[in-house]
Write a protein that holds these residues in place. Sequence first.
Motif, PDB file in Angstrom:
ATOM      1  N   ALA A 132      18.192 -13.448  81.864  1.00  0.00           N
ATOM      2  CA  ALA A 132      17.099 -14.406  81.747  1.00  0.00           C
ATOM      3  C   ALA A 132      17.611 -15.843  81.744  1.00  0.00           C
ATOM      4  CB  ALA A 132      16.300 -14.130  80.471  1.00  0.00           C
ATOM      5  N   ASP A 133      18.796 -16.042  81.202  1.00  0.00           N
ATOM      6  CA  ASP A 133      19.383 -17.385  81.144  1.00  0.00           C
ATOM      7  C   ASP A 133      19.565 -17.986  82.534  1.00  0.00           C
ATOM      8  OD1 ASP A 133      20.722 -19.618  79.848  1.00  0.00           O
ATOM      9  OD2 ASP A 133      22.570 -18.785  80.671  1.00  0.00           O
ATOM     10  N   LEU A 134      19.750 -17.130  83.545  1.00  0.00           N
ATOM     11  CA  LEU A 134      19.951 -17.609  84.917  1.00  0.00           C
ATOM     12  C   LEU A 134      18.679 -18.201  85.517  1.00  0.00           C
ATOM     13  CD1 LEU A 134      22.029 -14.582  86.286  1.00  0.00           C
ATOM     14  CD2 LEU A 134      22.911 -16.800  85.523  1.00  0.00           C
ATOM     15  N   PHE A 135      17.528 -17.766  85.011  1.00  0.00           N
ATOM     16  CA  PHE A 135      16.266 -18.139  85.636  1.00  0.00           C
ATOM     17  C   PHE A 135      15.434 -19.118  84.815  1.00  0.00           C
ATOM     18  CE2 PHE A 135      17.400 -13.868  87.087  1.00  0.00           C
ATOM     19  CZ  PHE A 135      17.382 -14.048  88.473  1.00  0.00           C
ATOM     20  N   GLU A 156      16.152 -25.594  81.556  1.00  0.00           N
ATOM     21  CA  GLU A 156      16.701 -26.106  80.305  1.00  0.00           C
ATOM     22  C   GLU A 156      15.620 -26.280  79.246  1.00  0.00           C
ATOM     23  OE1 GLU A 156      19.797 -26.645  79.328  1.00  0.00           O
ATOM     24  OE2 GLU A 156      20.541 -25.831  81.211  1.00  0.00           O
ATOM     25  N   ARG A 157      14.421 -26.643  79.689  1.00  0.00           N
ATOM     26  CA  ARG A 157      13.317 -26.876  78.756  1.00  0.00           C
ATOM     27  C   ARG A 157      12.868 -25.590  78.069  1.00  0.00           C
ATOM     28  NH1 ARG A 157       8.004 -29.417  81.316  1.00  0.00           N
ATOM     29  NH2 ARG A 157       7.981 -27.326  82.215  1.00  0.00           N
ATOM     30  N   ASN A 158      13.085 -24.447  78.749  1.00  0.00           N
ATOM     31  CA  ASN A 158      12.621 -23.170  78.211  1.00  0.00           C
ATOM     32  C   ASN A 158      13.737 -22.303  77.633  1.00  0.00           C
ATOM     33  OD1 ASN A 158       9.890 -23.627  78.936  1.00  0.00           O
ATOM     34  ND2 ASN A 158      10.337 -23.026  81.052  1.00  0.00           N
ATOM     35  N   LYS A 159      14.943 -22.868  77.483  1.00  0.00           N
ATOM     36  CA  LYS A 159      16.066 -22.084  76.960  1.00  0.00           C
ATOM     37  C   LYS A 159      15.812 -21.583  75.540  1.00  0.00           C
ATOM     38  CE  LYS A 159      19.175 -22.620  80.331  1.00  0.00           C
ATOM     39  NZ  LYS A 159      19.723 -21.508  81.117  1.00  0.00           N
ATOM     40  N   PRO A 217      25.906 -24.000  74.706  1.00  0.00           N
ATOM     41  CA  PRO A 217      25.279 -23.226  75.793  1.00  0.00           C
ATOM     42  C   PRO A 217      24.486 -22.054  75.215  1.00  0.00           C
ATOM     43  CG  PRO A 217      27.654 -22.783  75.693  1.00  0.00           C
ATOM     44  CD  PRO A 217      27.381 -23.863  74.711  1.00  0.00           C
ATOM     45  N   GLU A 218      23.162 -22.141  75.299  1.00  0.00           N
ATOM     46  CA  GLU A 218      22.320 -21.184  74.578  1.00  0.00           C
ATOM     47  C   GLU A 218      22.399 -19.768  75.132  1.00  0.00           C
ATOM     48  OE1 GLU A 218      18.460 -22.425  73.260  1.00  0.00           O
ATOM     49  OE2 GLU A 218      18.912 -24.525  73.657  1.00  0.00           O
ATOM     50  N   GLU A 262      24.865 -18.212  76.712  1.00  0.00           N
ATOM     51  CA  GLU A 262      26.123 -17.595  76.291  1.00  0.00           C
ATOM     52  C   GLU A 262      26.127 -17.298  74.797  1.00  0.00           C
ATOM     53  OE1 GLU A 262      25.752 -20.162  78.222  1.00  0.00           O
ATOM     54  OE2 GLU A 262      27.383 -20.425  79.666  1.00  0.00           O
ATOM     55  N   TYR A 263      25.563 -18.219  74.026  1.00  0.00           N
ATOM     56  CA  TYR A 263      25.547 -18.047  72.566  1.00  0.00           C
ATOM     57  C   TYR A 263      24.805 -16.777  72.177  1.00  0.00           C
ATOM     58  CZ  TYR A 263      24.916 -19.181  67.609  1.00  0.00           C
ATOM     59  OH  TYR A 263      24.926 -19.141  66.238  1.00  0.00           O
ATOM     60  N   TRP A 264      23.585 -16.621  72.673  1.00  0.00           N
ATOM     61  CA  TRP A 264      22.783 -15.464  72.293  1.00  0.00           C
ATOM     62  C   TRP A 264      23.379 -14.172  72.835  1.00  0.00           C
ATOM     63  CZ3 TRP A 264      19.987 -16.116  68.333  1.00  0.00           C
ATOM     64  CH2 TRP A 264      19.322 -17.322  68.095  1.00  0.00           C
ATOM     65  N   PHE A 265      23.930 -14.210  74.051  1.00  0.00           N
ATOM     66  CA  PHE A 265      24.557 -13.009  74.613  1.00  0.00           C
ATOM     67  C   PHE A 265      25.746 -12.569  73.764  1.00  0.00           C
ATOM     68  CE2 PHE A 265      28.030 -11.403  77.358  1.00  0.00           C
ATOM     69  CZ  PHE A 265      27.486 -10.160  77.653  1.00  0.00           C
ATOM     70  N   LEU A 266      26.570 -13.516  73.385  1.00  0.00           N
ATOM     71  CA  LEU A 266      27.753 -13.189  72.583  1.00  0.00           C
ATOM     72  C   LEU A 266      27.366 -12.678  71.196  1.00  0.00           C
ATOM     73  CD1 LEU A 266      29.986 -16.253  73.548  1.00  0.00           C
ATOM     74  CD2 LEU A 266      30.421 -13.858  74.140  1.00  0.00           C
ATOM     75  N   LEU A 267      26.354 -13.303  70.580  1.00  0.00           N
ATOM     76  CA  LEU A 267      25.918 -12.869  69.254  1.00  0.00           C
ATOM     77  C   LEU A 267      25.381 -11.436  69.297  1.00  0.00           C
ATOM     78  CD1 LEU A 267      25.359 -13.522  66.270  1.00  0.00           C
ATOM     79  CD2 LEU A 267      23.137 -14.432  66.961  1.00  0.00           C
ATOM     80  N   LEU A 268      24.543 -11.139  70.295  1.00  0.00           N
ATOM     81  CA  LEU A 268      23.972  -9.800  70.406  1.00  0.00           C
ATOM     82  C   LEU A 268      25.032  -8.767  70.781  1.00  0.00           C
ATOM     83  CD1 LEU A 268      20.615 -10.679  72.192  1.00  0.00           C
ATOM     84  CD2 LEU A 268      20.889  -9.897  69.840  1.00  0.00           C
ATOM     85  N   SER A 269      25.979  -9.156  71.611  1.00  0.00           N
ATOM     86  CA  SER A 269      27.060  -8.230  71.978  1.00  0.00           C
ATOM     87  C   SER A 269      27.878  -7.854  70.748  1.00  0.00           C
ATOM     88  CB  SER A 269      27.971  -8.856  73.032  1.00  0.00           C
ATOM     89  OG  SER A 269      27.261  -9.116  74.217  1.00  0.00           O
ATOM     90  N   SER A 270      28.214  -8.853  69.940  1.00  0.00           N
ATOM     91  CA  SER A 270      28.970  -8.597  68.723  1.00  0.00           C
ATOM     92  C   SER A 270      28.171  -7.723  67.764  1.00  0.00           C
ATOM     93  CB  SER A 270      29.342  -9.917  68.047  1.00  0.00           C
ATOM     94  OG  SER A 270      30.047  -9.702  66.850  1.00  0.00           O
TER      95      SER A 270
END
Length: 515
Positions: free
Chosen positions: A35-38, A41-44, A127-128, A130-138
């Motif tokens: 989702a981050d790809l699409f 910035e305003r909707n991150k 970078p939002e 990456e942040y959320w992906f890394l948090l959820l992966s962990s």
Amino acid sequence: MIAAESTASLIQSVDWVAVAPPTIVAVVGLAVLVADLFLSERNKHLLGWISLTGLVAAGLFLLPLTDSHRAARSTFCLSGPRATACSYTVDEFTLVIQLLVIGGALLTALLSMTALKDARNSDKELPEGEYWFLLLSSAAGAALLPASRDLATLVVALEVASLPAFALVGLKRGDKRSSEAALKFFLSSVTATAVTLLGVSFVYAATGTMHLTEVGEKLGNVDGQLDTLAQTGVVLTLVGFAFKVAAVPFHFWVPDTYVGAPLPVAAYLSVVGKAVGFTGLILVTVVAFPEYADVWGPALAALAALTMTAGNVAALRQQATRAYSAVRLLAWSSVGQAGYLLVPIAAAGYADQRSDVLEATGATVAYALMYAAVNLGAFAVAALVGRTQKLNRVSDYRGLYAKSPLSALVLAFFLLCLAGLPPGIIGLFAKVTVFSAAVDAGLGWLAVVMAANVVIALYYYLQWTALLFRAPEGEPVKHHVPAPLTVAIAVTAVLGVALSGAPQLVLQFAEHGVR
């Protein structure tokens, strides 16, 4: 015919309900990355709500697994005569740790939403996606670990939980302190992984199996030529996990990592990261290495004494006016708390009966639940103060009651819980449970060391608490509390008060450890 039987043995039915919590967290993490790809910035900011929803869904999927009338649910099991050897098992121990992990990740997500919004409004944007992906992966790896019942799955889950974590620590671009913290965390994590893998490989070579229950059965009957190899494997595996739990002398990465990381990440490491390490340690000692209890019992007792003493003495020496001293004090306090958490595991090494082992490891689980709620709450208030006081010194908390009465009262309550003083009744009872585990195991000297450390910790916890109610220097500035941060503080406060009012909600787990 043989080929057909071999093919059939590889075909397994998967209990999707049992594996749902970590699977949902992992799938939502991948969804956030895509989702981050699409998103513009305003909707991150929507990524945070997606992550929050995913963690809530994962938590709800724990409910179908809580049926007390059903036995433990296992999947990914071997076939034939070894059908009882499974790689994934959901029992009461698993559910409690998964609740701690998902709940801790959920509260971290609430803290993160405010931190990321503040970063967007500053020149240090995170970078939002990456942040959320890394948090959820962990979090997915951390949720998988308590259900792991073979060494391979255990190590993989441990690394899935750890690798994204040190990426999160270094996510503040252009911040030298963050980069240094990430490097220290990375080097310690890699060292721990290398040592653990070497130990696991030695254990596998000596026993010929990866499943924890089978390792426990075969370690006592190892061929004489392989006995030294097995002993070395056990020692190396324990050393690797000592790094993960930040036991002294493997704790050097903790203070700088907590200071350099975004504050929600430091909170996550202090609770979920610690839970991961202790869960793995309990599984390998109690389930896989009971034959070597006479080795790891005394070793963990010595580590517990060293860890709680070093952590509390270092916390005591923190200067109130030093930059980031509040976070450093919480970091050293977490090292001291790790020493308390090690005590019941060490006591399990001296237990003669299985019921005593379960009670001892259950004491660690009960203490971890108390610690998770109040420590996340303390970090939440630290995050609130850090929004206006960027250096986040202990001296910055002077007169907090005049600026934000509720925040000051809540932080005082959390600190008293950590100290084990009323009205933080749950902290007192949790410490008594750990103390009792040491006494019952005949570790009187360790109980004395723990009592001395509780007295040392009283000084710096009470000193910080008293500072909250002193007259502020200058005109008090009111703190604006964003909604997600308000929810995080409120939830942890309600948990702390509820558990203090009904400590049996946590202490019941002191009777049920890992089976």
